[in-house]
Write a protein that holds these residues in place. Structure first.
Motif, mmCIF file in Angstrom:
data_model
loop_
_atom_site.group_PDB
_atom_site.id
_atom_site.type_symbol
_atom_site.label_atom_id
_atom_site.label_comp_id
_atom_site.label_asym_id
_atom_site.label_seq_id
_atom_site.Cartn_x
_atom_site.Cartn_y
_atom_site.Cartn_z
ATOM 1 N N MET A 278 19.495 23.949 -3.019
ATOM 2 C CA MET A 278 19.956 22.568 -3.119
ATOM 3 C C MET A 278 19.704 21.812 -1.816
ATOM 4 S SD MET A 278 23.808 21.514 -4.232
ATOM 5 C CE MET A 278 24.497 19.918 -3.774
ATOM 6 N N MET A 279 19.601 22.553 -0.725
ATOM 7 C CA MET A 279 19.360 21.974 0.592
ATOM 8 C C MET A 279 17.856 21.780 0.833
ATOM 9 S SD MET A 279 20.315 23.885 4.193
ATOM 10 C CE MET A 279 19.381 25.346 3.757
ATOM 11 N N ILE A 280 17.067 22.780 0.477
ATOM 12 C CA ILE A 280 15.646 22.792 0.832
ATOM 13 C C ILE A 280 14.765 22.062 -0.171
ATOM 14 C CG2 ILE A 280 13.644 24.323 1.090
ATOM 15 C CD1 ILE A 280 15.527 26.298 2.502
ATOM 16 N N ILE A 281 14.938 22.319 -1.466
ATOM 17 C CA ILE A 281 14.031 21.748 -2.466
ATOM 18 C C ILE A 281 14.089 20.220 -2.504
ATOM 19 C CG2 ILE A 281 13.552 21.590 -4.951
ATOM 20 C CD1 ILE A 281 14.002 24.562 -5.130
ATOM 21 N N PRO A 282 15.268 19.585 -2.527
ATOM 22 C CA PRO A 282 15.282 18.117 -2.482
ATOM 23 C C PRO A 282 14.615 17.559 -1.219
ATOM 24 C CG PRO A 282 17.396 18.914 -3.249
ATOM 25 C CD PRO A 282 16.629 20.117 -2.773
ATOM 26 N N ALA A 283 14.840 18.215 -0.062
ATOM 27 C CA ALA A 283 14.251 17.733 1.192
ATOM 28 C C ALA A 283 12.729 17.848 1.165
ATOM 29 C CB ALA A 283 14.818 18.526 2.370
ATOM 30 N N ILE A 284 12.234 18.971 0.696
ATOM 31 C CA ILE A 284 10.782 19.163 0.587
ATOM 32 C C ILE A 284 10.191 18.168 -0.408
ATOM 33 C CG2 ILE A 284 8.971 20.737 -0.211
ATOM 34 C CD1 ILE A 284 9.927 21.658 2.408
ATOM 35 N N PHE A 285 10.874 17.971 -1.539
ATOM 36 C CA PHE A 285 10.392 17.065 -2.588
ATOM 37 C C PHE A 285 10.291 15.629 -2.078
ATOM 38 C CE2 PHE A 285 11.320 14.021 -5.983
ATOM 39 C CZ PHE A 285 10.306 14.319 -6.888
ATOM 40 N N VAL A 286 11.301 15.191 -1.342
ATOM 41 C CA VAL A 286 11.326 13.810 -0.850
ATOM 42 C C VAL A 286 10.112 13.507 0.030
ATOM 43 C CG1 VAL A 286 12.525 12.226 0.714
ATOM 44 C CG2 VAL A 286 13.809 13.461 -1.026
ATOM 45 N N PHE A 287 9.771 14.420 0.923
ATOM 46 C CA PHE A 287 8.716 14.136 1.894
ATOM 47 C C PHE A 287 7.347 14.714 1.529
ATOM 48 C CE2 PHE A 287 12.689 13.817 4.320
ATOM 49 C CZ PHE A 287 12.538 12.559 4.868
ATOM 50 N N SER A 288 7.307 15.696 0.608
ATOM 51 C CA SER A 288 6.031 16.337 0.286
ATOM 52 C C SER A 288 5.731 16.388 -1.205
ATOM 53 C CB SER A 288 6.009 17.771 0.847
ATOM 54 O OG SER A 288 6.258 17.775 2.227
ATOM 55 N N GLY A 289 6.674 15.940 -2.046
ATOM 56 C CA GLY A 289 6.458 15.986 -3.490
ATOM 57 C C GLY A 289 6.500 17.402 -4.026
ATOM 58 N N THR A 290 6.093 17.578 -5.263
ATOM 59 C CA THR A 290 6.130 18.905 -5.884
ATOM 60 C C THR A 290 5.121 19.857 -5.233
ATOM 61 O OG1 THR A 290 4.600 18.094 -7.575
ATOM 62 C CG2 THR A 290 6.944 18.067 -8.114
ATOM 63 N N GLU A 291 4.051 19.292 -4.625
ATOM 64 C CA GLU A 291 3.036 20.141 -4.002
ATOM 65 C C GLU A 291 3.621 20.927 -2.822
ATOM 66 O OE1 GLU A 291 2.750 16.851 -4.325
ATOM 67 O OE2 GLU A 291 1.402 16.703 -6.059
ATOM 68 N N GLY A 292 4.501 20.299 -2.067
ATOM 69 C CA GLY A 292 5.062 20.957 -0.891
ATOM 70 C C GLY A 292 6.038 22.062 -1.206
ATOM 71 N N MET A 293 6.501 22.126 -2.465
ATOM 72 C CA MET A 293 7.509 23.111 -2.835
ATOM 73 C C MET A 293 6.907 24.484 -3.100
ATOM 74 S SD MET A 293 9.662 20.461 -5.169
ATOM 75 C CE MET A 293 10.187 21.700 -6.308
ATOM 76 N N GLY A 294 5.600 24.596 -3.124
ATOM 77 C CA GLY A 294 4.969 25.887 -3.391
ATOM 78 C C GLY A 294 4.482 26.562 -2.130
ATOM 79 N N ALA A 295 5.155 26.306 -1.016
ATOM 80 C CA ALA A 295 4.672 26.810 0.272
ATOM 81 C C ALA A 295 4.842 28.312 0.452
ATOM 82 C CB ALA A 295 5.396 26.078 1.405
ATOM 83 N N GLY A 296 5.734 28.940 -0.325
ATOM 84 C CA GLY A 296 5.914 30.383 -0.243
ATOM 85 C C GLY A 296 6.505 30.815 1.087
ATOM 86 N N PRO A 297 6.039 31.943 1.635
ATOM 87 C CA PRO A 297 6.600 32.479 2.870
ATOM 88 C C PRO A 297 6.531 31.524 4.056
ATOM 89 C CG PRO A 297 5.252 34.126 1.773
ATOM 90 C CD PRO A 297 5.033 32.828 1.040
#
Length: 469
Positions: A278-297
């Protein structure tokens, strides 16, 4: 065979045990691996599957380990031999898991510590650079220094003992860790950003992506892969089948309500993992969109610093808070791993805590340096059975986490379910006079379901189920 409970010390009560055990369970994996898998595996679909596994599969393994520890009163290296003659080999296998994990956990803690310093000195933009993390870990001096510092802090806590070191540290760290996660999670929901293309995204939209089950393109093979991902995450998250919970269980007093304690550990660990998403996914989504959420390790060390840099003036503050939080999570887990190694060595060599801790510290300082230099001086690329390519750290992680742990869990459930019988565990849970909740579920899981699940997980780790990907 020495009485571990007397030699190693005890927790003062249920709260001390729960916080220490939760500290072991809550590690770096909760902060980056759970959010990454949730983003990759259908958001709410992964979360739902994970929650079901927590109260069934996770409950079974956690109950088994803690009960074995309290009933035998010894650490994992001797616990299985005490349970059933001829099964001592399983204790030896279990002992090797923390021995291997300890070679690299302080290295990861050192990486996190470096980022704390980075945000303290205001290098927020530098940390967001594509080559910053790689440039750091491939160095020959700086990463060694940070790993050794983290190792020495870990050793100091273990040196102080169960009540004076581990429990005291956990009582301070775990509530603070939870408060920081809640604070950042709430803040992330109110983030908003408009990119160069004029597209606006908000934290609440990111939360919807996180919580909404995504069934798009779901096939049987895909579902099985999500199930395996969730099971693997839970398996490693709860610190089961690596001797830690057996060791901590041996420190638990006989009047402690194990059934209630186990439920509290499950809730704490799952809550931290859920809030991390809940902390990381919304933050990543806001600035990087769905593409940034697949960063893995690379999510923690590459993607998140970019998010903090994009936040503006509050970015350095939240970057610092996040990595302090990650350091706390890494420290409590690292302490539990070293404690398990020390506790087992105390039994094997009939030595006292302080001497054993000092010797182990020297050995693992040397091991940490070797693992750190695996990204520079000793760099190599080894093809692993699960299809990935790894360096020294990845090799140690694969052997301990992906190979040994599911194999140990498979054998231990066979031992409990079919050799000594589930009553061995259920009687210990109820020995304090408290009724065991989910008793019927435990019997069914340990005899029939968990052995099959562990066999599947083990086969996946060997690469035999790669066709499901």
């Amino acid at each position: 065979m020495s009485d571990k409970t007397n030699q190693g010390g005890t927790f003062t009560g249920q709260l001390g045990f729960v916080l220490a055990a939760a500290g072991s369970a809550v590690g770096v994996g909760n902060l980056w691996r759970f959010p990454y898998l949730a983003a990759k595996d259908g958001g709410g679909l992964f979360i739902l599957i994970y929650l079901i596994l927590v109260v069934t599969f996770g409950f079974t393994l956690l109950t088994s380990d803690i009960s074995i520890g309290r009933k035998t009163g010894v650490s994992s290296v001797n616990a299985y031999a005490k349970m059933k003659k001829g099964w001592g080999f399983l204790g030896i296998l279990t002992f090797f898991v923390p021995v291997l994990i300890m070679t690299y956990y302080a290295v990861i803690g050192g990486w996190i510590s470096r980022y704390i310093v980075t945000y303290l000195i205001g290098e927020t933009q530098a940390a967001a650079g594509d080559k910053y993390f790689t440039g750091f870990i491939t160095g020959e001096i700086s990463p060694v220094v940070y790993a050794l510092i983290f190792m020495l802090i870990t050793a100091f806590i273990v040196y102080k003992g169960v009540e004076g070191g581990i429990e005291k540290a956990s009582r301070f760290i775990m509530p603070l860790l939870l408060l920081m996660i809640i604070f950042i999670a709430i803040f992330a929901l109110f983030l908003h950003h408009r990119d160069a293309d004029g597209v606006s995204r908000t934290g609440l939209q990111g939360l919807a992506v996180y919580l909404t089950p995504n069934m798009e393109g779901l096939t049987l093979g895909r579902f099985l892969q999500i199930l395996l991902d969730a099971m693997s995450q839970l398996f490693f998250s709860l610190s089961v089948s690596m001797g830690i919970m057996i060791t901590y269980g041996s420190y638990v007093k006989k009047d402690v309500n194990l059934s209630k304690s186990i439920a509290q550990i499950e809730i704490f660990d799952t809550l931290v993992a859920f809030l991390a998403g809940m902390m990381i996914i919304p933050a990543i989504f806001v600035f990087s969109g769905t593409e940034g959420m697949g960063a893995g390790p690379s999510l923690m060390f590459i993607s998140l610093p970019k998010v903090f840099a994009a936040m503006g003036v509050v970015g350095p503050v939240f970057g610092l808070i996040f990595f302090v939080m990650a350091a706390f999570a890494a420290l409590t887990s690292c302490v539990s791993v070293l404690e398990t190694v020390v506790a087992n060595c105390m039994e094997i060599f009939h030595s006292e805590r302080r001497k054993t801790t000092l010797i182990a510290t020297v050995i693992y300082c040397i091991a940490s340096v070797i693992i750190v230099l695996g990204y520079s001086v000793f760099y190599m690329e080894i093809k692993l059975p699960n299809g990935s390519t790894g360096q020294l750290l990845d090799i140690m992680d694969y052997i301990s986490n992906s190979f040994l742990m599911p194999f140990i869990a498979l054998l231990s459930t066979i031992l409990i379910g079919w050799v000594v019988g589930p009553k061995y565990v259920t009687d210990e849970v109820e020995s304090s006079g408290h009724r065991m909740s989910r008793k019927g579920l435990y019997v069914v899981m340990v005899k029939f379901v968990t052995p099959v699940m562990m066999l599947v997980l083990f086969l996946q780790s060997t690469g035999l189920l790669n066709f499901l990907k």
